[in-house]
Design a protein around this motif. Sequence first.
Motif, PDB file in Angstrom:
ATOM      1  N   GLU A 136      12.200  17.758   1.622  1.00  0.00           N
ATOM      2  CA  GLU A 136      12.806  18.548   0.556  1.00  0.00           C
ATOM      3  C   GLU A 136      12.376  18.044  -0.832  1.00  0.00           C
ATOM      4  O   GLU A 136      12.096  18.832  -1.741  1.00  0.00           O
ATOM      5  CB  GLU A 136      14.335  18.539   0.668  1.00  0.00           C
ATOM      6  N   ASP A 137      12.311  16.703  -0.961  1.00  0.00           N
ATOM      7  CA  ASP A 137      11.890  16.128  -2.244  1.00  0.00           C
ATOM      8  C   ASP A 137      10.458  16.545  -2.575  1.00  0.00           C
ATOM      9  O   ASP A 137      10.137  16.896  -3.717  1.00  0.00           O
ATOM     10  CB  ASP A 137      11.965  14.592  -2.194  1.00  0.00           C
ATOM     11  N   LEU A 138       9.599  16.512  -1.575  1.00  0.00           N
ATOM     12  CA  LEU A 138       8.196  16.856  -1.805  1.00  0.00           C
ATOM     13  C   LEU A 138       8.053  18.341  -2.143  1.00  0.00           C
ATOM     14  O   LEU A 138       7.257  18.722  -3.020  1.00  0.00           O
ATOM     15  CB  LEU A 138       7.356  16.498  -0.587  1.00  0.00           C
ATOM     16  N   PRO A 142       2.303  11.171  -5.594  1.00  0.00           N
ATOM     17  CA  PRO A 142       2.525   9.744  -5.317  1.00  0.00           C
ATOM     18  C   PRO A 142       3.699   9.542  -4.353  1.00  0.00           C
ATOM     19  O   PRO A 142       4.719  10.236  -4.448  1.00  0.00           O
ATOM     20  CB  PRO A 142       2.833   9.161  -6.707  1.00  0.00           C
ATOM     21  N   TYR A 143       3.510   8.605  -3.438  1.00  0.00           N
ATOM     22  CA  TYR A 143       4.571   8.315  -2.476  1.00  0.00           C
ATOM     23  C   TYR A 143       5.693   7.556  -3.165  1.00  0.00           C
ATOM     24  O   TYR A 143       5.472   6.660  -3.983  1.00  0.00           O
ATOM     25  CB  TYR A 143       4.022   7.498  -1.311  1.00  0.00           C
ATOM     26  N   ALA A 144       6.905   7.926  -2.817  1.00  0.00           N
ATOM     27  CA  ALA A 144       8.096   7.207  -3.284  1.00  0.00           C
ATOM     28  C   ALA A 144       8.933   6.851  -2.059  1.00  0.00           C
ATOM     29  O   ALA A 144       9.064   7.669  -1.126  1.00  0.00           O
ATOM     30  CB  ALA A 144       8.902   8.052  -4.257  1.00  0.00           C
ATOM     31  N   ALA A 145       9.471   5.662  -2.041  1.00  0.00           N
ATOM     32  CA  ALA A 145      10.246   5.206  -0.893  1.00  0.00           C
ATOM     33  C   ALA A 145      11.429   6.133  -0.645  1.00  0.00           C
ATOM     34  O   ALA A 145      12.068   6.627  -1.588  1.00  0.00           O
ATOM     35  CB  ALA A 145      10.721   3.772  -1.124  1.00  0.00           C
ATOM     36  N   GLU A 205       0.862  -1.177   0.000  1.00  0.00           N
ATOM     37  CA  GLU A 205       0.000   0.000   0.000  1.00  0.00           C
ATOM     38  C   GLU A 205       0.900   1.229   0.000  1.00  0.00           C
ATOM     39  O   GLU A 205       1.518   1.575   1.009  1.00  0.00           O
ATOM     40  CB  GLU A 205      -0.913   0.000   1.231  1.00  0.00           C
ATOM     41  N   ARG A 206       0.974   1.954  -1.109  1.00  0.00           N
ATOM     42  CA  ARG A 206       1.910   3.061  -1.237  1.00  0.00           C
ATOM     43  C   ARG A 206       1.239   4.389  -0.903  1.00  0.00           C
ATOM     44  O   ARG A 206       1.841   5.246  -0.281  1.00  0.00           O
ATOM     45  CB  ARG A 206       2.494   3.095  -2.647  1.00  0.00           C
ATOM     46  N   GLY A 207       0.000   4.595  -1.303  1.00  0.00           N
ATOM     47  CA  GLY A 207      -0.698   5.820  -0.944  1.00  0.00           C
ATOM     48  C   GLY A 207      -0.091   7.061  -1.581  1.00  0.00           C
ATOM     49  O   GLY A 207       0.811   6.994  -2.427  1.00  0.00           O
ATOM     50  N   ASP A 208      -0.568   8.239  -1.121  1.00  0.00           N
ATOM     51  CA  ASP A 208      -0.080   9.534  -1.583  1.00  0.00           C
ATOM     52  C   ASP A 208       0.397  10.331  -0.385  1.00  0.00           C
ATOM     53  O   ASP A 208       0.083  10.026   0.764  1.00  0.00           O
ATOM     54  CB  ASP A 208      -1.186  10.331  -2.294  1.00  0.00           C
ATOM     55  N   VAL A 209       1.179  11.372  -0.684  1.00  0.00           N
ATOM     56  CA  VAL A 209       1.543  12.355   0.332  1.00  0.00           C
ATOM     57  C   VAL A 209       0.991  13.694  -0.118  1.00  0.00           C
ATOM     58  O   VAL A 209       0.872  13.962  -1.328  1.00  0.00           O
ATOM     59  CB  VAL A 209       3.068  12.429   0.539  1.00  0.00           C
ATOM     60  N   TYR A 210       0.638  14.564   0.859  1.00  0.00           N
ATOM     61  CA  TYR A 210      -0.014  15.840   0.549  1.00  0.00           C
ATOM     62  C   TYR A 210       0.852  16.972   1.083  1.00  0.00           C
ATOM     63  O   TYR A 210       1.428  16.875   2.186  1.00  0.00           O
ATOM     64  CB  TYR A 210      -1.395  15.894   1.181  1.00  0.00           C
ATOM     65  N   GLY A 245      15.065  17.809  11.929  1.00  0.00           N
ATOM     66  CA  GLY A 245      14.443  17.356  10.692  1.00  0.00           C
ATOM     67  C   GLY A 245      15.425  16.775   9.697  1.00  0.00           C
ATOM     68  O   GLY A 245      15.024  16.281   8.640  1.00  0.00           O
ATOM     69  N   LYS A 246      16.719  16.817  10.008  1.00  0.00           N
ATOM     70  CA  LYS A 246      17.709  16.283   9.083  1.00  0.00           C
ATOM     71  C   LYS A 246      17.532  14.773   8.936  1.00  0.00           C
ATOM     72  O   LYS A 246      17.497  14.033   9.928  1.00  0.00           O
ATOM     73  CB  LYS A 246      19.112  16.619   9.584  1.00  0.00           C
ATOM     74  N   GLY A 247      17.353  14.315   7.670  1.00  0.00           N
ATOM     75  CA  GLY A 247      17.169  12.890   7.414  1.00  0.00           C
ATOM     76  C   GLY A 247      15.759  12.402   7.654  1.00  0.00           C
ATOM     77  O   GLY A 247      15.516  11.185   7.670  1.00  0.00           O
ATOM     78  N   PHE A 248      14.792  13.315   7.843  1.00  0.00           N
ATOM     79  CA  PHE A 248      13.396  12.921   8.094  1.00  0.00           C
ATOM     80  C   PHE A 248      12.797  12.318   6.826  1.00  0.00           C
ATOM     81  O   PHE A 248      12.821  12.936   5.761  1.00  0.00           O
ATOM     82  CB  PHE A 248      12.591  14.146   8.551  1.00  0.00           C
ATOM     83  N   ARG A 249      12.279  11.109   6.935  1.00  0.00           N
ATOM     84  CA  ARG A 249      11.699  10.397   5.791  1.00  0.00           C
ATOM     85  C   ARG A 249      10.175  10.408   5.886  1.00  0.00           C
ATOM     86  O   ARG A 249       9.605  10.159   6.960  1.00  0.00           O
ATOM     87  CB  ARG A 249      12.182   8.944   5.755  1.00  0.00           C
ATOM     88  N   LEU A 250       9.547  10.666   4.737  1.00  0.00           N
ATOM     89  CA  LEU A 250       8.087  10.673   4.683  1.00  0.00           C
ATOM     90  C   LEU A 250       7.536   9.251   4.578  1.00  0.00           C
ATOM     91  O   LEU A 250       8.243   8.325   4.143  1.00  0.00           O
ATOM     92  CB  LEU A 250       7.590  11.491   3.480  1.00  0.00           C
ATOM     93  N   LYS A 251       6.288   9.100   4.988  1.00  0.00           N
ATOM     94  CA  LYS A 251       5.581   7.837   4.862  1.00  0.00           C
ATOM     95  C   LYS A 251       4.283   8.075   4.089  1.00  0.00           C
ATOM     96  O   LYS A 251       3.820   9.203   3.959  1.00  0.00           O
ATOM     97  CB  LYS A 251       5.277   7.250   6.249  1.00  0.00           C
ATOM     98  N   PRO A 252       3.670   6.995   3.572  1.00  0.00           N
ATOM     99  CA  PRO A 252       2.399   7.177   2.846  1.00  0.00           C
ATOM    100  C   PRO A 252       1.367   7.915   3.693  1.00  0.00           C
ATOM    101  O   PRO A 252       1.276   7.703   4.902  1.00  0.00           O
ATOM    102  CB  PRO A 252       1.963   5.749   2.528  1.00  0.00           C
ATOM    103  N   TYR A 253       0.614   8.805   3.050  1.00  0.00           N
ATOM    104  CA  TYR A 253      -0.477   9.587   3.628  1.00  0.00           C
ATOM    105  C   TYR A 253      -0.013  10.709   4.554  1.00  0.00           C
ATOM    106  O   TYR A 253      -0.836  11.333   5.229  1.00  0.00           O
ATOM    107  CB  TYR A 253      -1.476   8.685   4.360  1.00  0.00           C
TER     108      TYR A 253
END
Length: 803
Positions: A504-506, A496-499, A479-484, A557-565
């Motif tokens: 910064e990427d978003l 779309p969520y990317a691993a 289940e990959r989901g989206d990020v907002y 926040g350095k190295g903070f990784r996003l998760k789905p949703y």
Amino acid sequence: MKPRHILMSFLMLCSIMAFAITDQQVIDYIKQQTAAGKSEQQIGKELMAKGVTPEQAKRIKAQLESQQQGENQATRQTVTSAESERKHNAAEDVSVSSIENMQREIEKGDAMSGSGRKIYGHQVFNSQSLTFEPSENLATPQNYRLGPGDEVVIDIWGTSEDHMRQTISPEGSIMISQIGPVYLNGLTIKDANQHIKSAFSRKYAGMNDAETDIQVTLGQVRTIQVDILGEVATPGTFRMSPFSSVFHALYRAGGINDIGSLRNIQVLRNGKKVAGVDIYDYLFKGKTSGNIRLQEGDVIIVPPYEQLVNIDGNVKRPMYYEIKPDETVKSLLDYAGGFTGDAYGGMVRLSRQSGTENELYNIDRGEFATYRLQDGDIITVGTILDRYANRVELKGAVYRPGMFAIGDGLKTVRDLIDKADGVTEDAYTDRVLLYREGPEKQLEVVALDLKDILRGAAPDITLKRNDMLVISSVNELEERGDVYIGGQVARPGAYPYAANSTVEDLIFQAGGLLEGASTARVDISRRIVDPSATEATNQLAQEFTVSIENGLAVGKGKGFRLKPYDRVEVRRSPGYAPQETVAIDGEVLFAGTYTLRKRNERLSEFVTRAGGLIDGAYIKGAHLSRRLSESELAARKEALRLAMSNNSENMGDSIAIDKIDLSNMYNVGINLEKALANPGSDYDLVLMPGDSLYVPEKQSTVKISGDVMFPNAVIYEPGKKLSHYINQAGGYGQRAKKGKAFIVYMNGTVARAKRNTPIEPGCHIIVPSKPQNGGTDWSKILTLTTGFMSVATMVATIPNLFK
């Protein structure tokens, strides 16, 4: 019989096929054939053969009825009533008679063509685009036989010369001077030439010695009479050109009807058969051997068909065909144009009536050339099966998914993967699904370990027809989901969520930060996922806050990784504010637009920035216009809705708000004189973005309007009271509400008009009136105030005066 009556009878009853015959052609044809003495029955048959659509019949009938009404009206104006009635009754009798005769012929024709079946070849001789009409410009055929009515042209040249034209008499001869009658009836042109040359040798010298020559040709030709009998649309006797052929005669007779034969047409001459005509030889092979030239007294007989069969299904031209007794299934297939591309040609199905019941036969391909057909047979050609004998399908995480053919190089699952150039990197090969047909065509699913098959640790699987192998992707199973992301970014929304993606990427995907974005605080909210939970919790989400510097997260926040949703909100910087402007006009030194330099900038500061007032400025008349904020607009909209609702319930004393054009600007009542004298006081108003200050020049008039005798503007006189200015307008009107008068000052303030209320230059005295129903006509009063202040201000201010 009037042609109009015949036309009316025909159009009311006909329901036939169209052949592009115009309305005027129908009318002209009826008139022409009536003048020729033809009966109503014959005209009806000929028109049915030519064809008129029901729509065309209705159209012409309507035109005819309109024309007839006009004629009846003209008749009533020009003839006596008795004579008019006599003509009308006579016309009515004729019309009824015509209808009865025409109906009888149409019913007869319907009985012949009632089956509605489409027989190949029958349309050839009733189409106007193919008439087979003979050409009159051909050279005289040498085998043409002369007869009474033909014009003979005789040319003589050589030692003697002459030119003469003679018409063959009913006795069959021509009269030549000094020779007498020369009998030519029944001779061909070739024989007539020799006969006339022999006869002229007695008159012209050198004829026998070849010093004089002679040539006989045709001039005007006669017409011949031909009888056409049997199964044609209009059997009868026809006069035609002597060059006419059998095909043209069939066209003149309106074509062959539904039971007429196309294969066995007979031509009789002097009681003997001289030709047999097979129309199919012409239609399929182009042969015209039976299409002979007709002669006087020829009889054409069209007998009923012997055998008519129908072919249906997957052939190029499915319809009815007439066949001869010796013709076979192959002949019928040839007539129908052969099989279509999707036809099953190995066998056809034949339905036959045995006399008591229907019988069904299956005829194999090898019997097509020998199996003879009978009248009434129905041949049906089927289609090939909608399936593949050697197809397998591969779907999912492979480089070349699609359909593949089982063959020498592809027999197993491993062969299929090799043909598709292998699986992709994200393919989940531990478990793939093979869908295949069971013994009874039911769908079965077989789970395979493709990883072991590819490395040889498990046996390979042999493929079968219609197998489908589905290989899933690892990404499809997760289940990959989206990020907002929202707030101060260029393109807020879902992505779309990317691993391993970061904040910064978003932000980069969303087009970067806007100018007013805060880098000190970016908030992230995350779903709480606890599959092992056994009770509910009050906490709905987790919150994280990161800071950004040079496009990268810093600190915690350095190295903070996003998760789905995850939801990311980029806040607005508290130190950011776009420029806002205010305007000043009128009697100031530097009028124009100014940018607010700080929050809570006041009126006195603004006037000082504009260089102060100039001589002649009327400081008491200065007024300020302000733009409604979003909240004020919403509040006004709701207030107007309530006011309009009240207006609909109580029409007597309500303001006609639905007729008022409300502006987004309103006036603010100010006292600029006290504001400048007391900077920072309550009189010194705090400016808002979009404010506009106007300082007028000195005024010297006072305006009086409303329910006065003569609304007017008069000169301001210091110290004069209200009554003075009312008198200057001729006094109060008959319905004036004296106690409700009010004054609108130039600075936007409003006051009740009492005896000692001060009157200032430029002010506006308004006297309301009592309407007929006893209420106050506020809509009329409000229209008088727009020169000093906006209607929106009046709506808010005036009711407070009378509380």
